[in-house]
Every structure is written in C-alpha cells, then in structure tokens.
Write a protein that holds these residues in place. Sequence first.
Motif, PDB file in Angstrom:
ATOM      1  N   ILE A 126       0.832  -1.207   0.000  1.00  0.00           N
ATOM      2  CA  ILE A 126       0.000   0.000   0.000  1.00  0.00           C
ATOM      3  C   ILE A 126       0.864   1.253   0.000  1.00  0.00           C
ATOM      4  CG2 ILE A 126      -1.651   1.351   1.368  1.00  0.00           C
ATOM      5  CD1 ILE A 126      -2.957  -1.331   2.132  1.00  0.00           C
ATOM      6  N   MET A 127       1.942   1.255   0.773  1.00  0.00           N
ATOM      7  CA  MET A 127       2.840   2.411   0.792  1.00  0.00           C
ATOM      8  C   MET A 127       3.512   2.609  -0.570  1.00  0.00           C
ATOM      9  SD  MET A 127       4.520   2.234   4.622  1.00  0.00           S
ATOM     10  CE  MET A 127       5.969   3.047   4.054  1.00  0.00           C
ATOM     11  N   LEU A 128       3.958   1.536  -1.176  1.00  0.00           N
ATOM     12  CA  LEU A 128       4.608   1.608  -2.469  1.00  0.00           C
ATOM     13  C   LEU A 128       3.631   2.104  -3.540  1.00  0.00           C
ATOM     14  CD1 LEU A 128       7.113   1.068  -4.209  1.00  0.00           C
ATOM     15  CD2 LEU A 128       6.283  -1.258  -4.513  1.00  0.00           C
ATOM     16  N   LEU A 129       2.446   1.593  -3.516  1.00  0.00           N
ATOM     17  CA  LEU A 129       1.421   2.020  -4.461  1.00  0.00           C
ATOM     18  C   LEU A 129       1.091   3.500  -4.278  1.00  0.00           C
ATOM     19  CD1 LEU A 129      -0.461   1.087  -6.715  1.00  0.00           C
ATOM     20  CD2 LEU A 129      -2.131   0.517  -4.966  1.00  0.00           C
ATOM     21  N   SER A 130       1.007   3.958  -3.051  1.00  0.00           N
ATOM     22  CA  SER A 130       0.732   5.366  -2.769  1.00  0.00           C
ATOM     23  C   SER A 130       1.838   6.267  -3.300  1.00  0.00           C
ATOM     24  CB  SER A 130       0.584   5.596  -1.266  1.00  0.00           C
ATOM     25  OG  SER A 130      -0.496   4.873  -0.757  1.00  0.00           O
ATOM     26  N   VAL A 131       3.081   5.873  -3.108  1.00  0.00           N
ATOM     27  CA  VAL A 131       4.211   6.655  -3.598  1.00  0.00           C
ATOM     28  C   VAL A 131       4.180   6.741  -5.119  1.00  0.00           C
ATOM     29  CG1 VAL A 131       6.731   6.672  -3.820  1.00  0.00           C
ATOM     30  CG2 VAL A 131       5.687   6.238  -1.601  1.00  0.00           C
ATOM     31  N   LEU A 132       3.879   5.634  -5.781  1.00  0.00           N
ATOM     32  CA  LEU A 132       3.814   5.631  -7.236  1.00  0.00           C
ATOM     33  C   LEU A 132       2.687   6.521  -7.754  1.00  0.00           C
ATOM     34  CD1 LEU A 132       4.500   1.885  -8.075  1.00  0.00           C
ATOM     35  CD2 LEU A 132       6.004   3.834  -8.493  1.00  0.00           C
TER      36      LEU A 132
END
Length: 88
Positions: A8-14
Amino acid sequence: MKRLSLFIMLLSVLLVGCMQAPEITEAEAVAFIEQLHTNSFGTAKVISIDYRFGRYAVEWENEGNCEWGIDYVDGDDGSVEMKQASIC
C-alpha cells in the motif's frame, strides 16, 4: 500484514509521483482554443474545461458560424488534438 502495508505504501508513492501539476495553465489552454477557433465569422468562447489524465478537455463554441466542438490540450506541451467538431 507487513507485506500488505508495504504494498500500500509503495502504491501510494507511485500514484502521488505520477500526479504532477501541468505545465500549461488552464488560462493558457483556454487562450489556445479561443485563438485556434476564432475566425472572420465570429469569436470562439470556451463553455467548459476539465483536466484529467494529463490533458485538458475543452468544450467550445463559435456562434458566428454555428460551430462547436471538444478539443484536448496536452498539459505538458500545449499541443491540441480535436476530438469532436460540428457546424450546424
């Protein structure tokens, strides 16, 4: 659980990184369209403008020659692509 949080954090950053502000302002997009569709028959007027997916969707009309349409203005380089136009 840790993997889900990391995903979820990685997706948010992207997603946040891909959502950049356009280089062309809304006023500049309106000016491009008005200049492009104004002619000796009449002046073009922008009816609505919406920014999505890196481009402005601009609906316009020129009552002088009964013409209207929708154009796309690229938010980065200002290039114009006609989607729809009609003359009554």
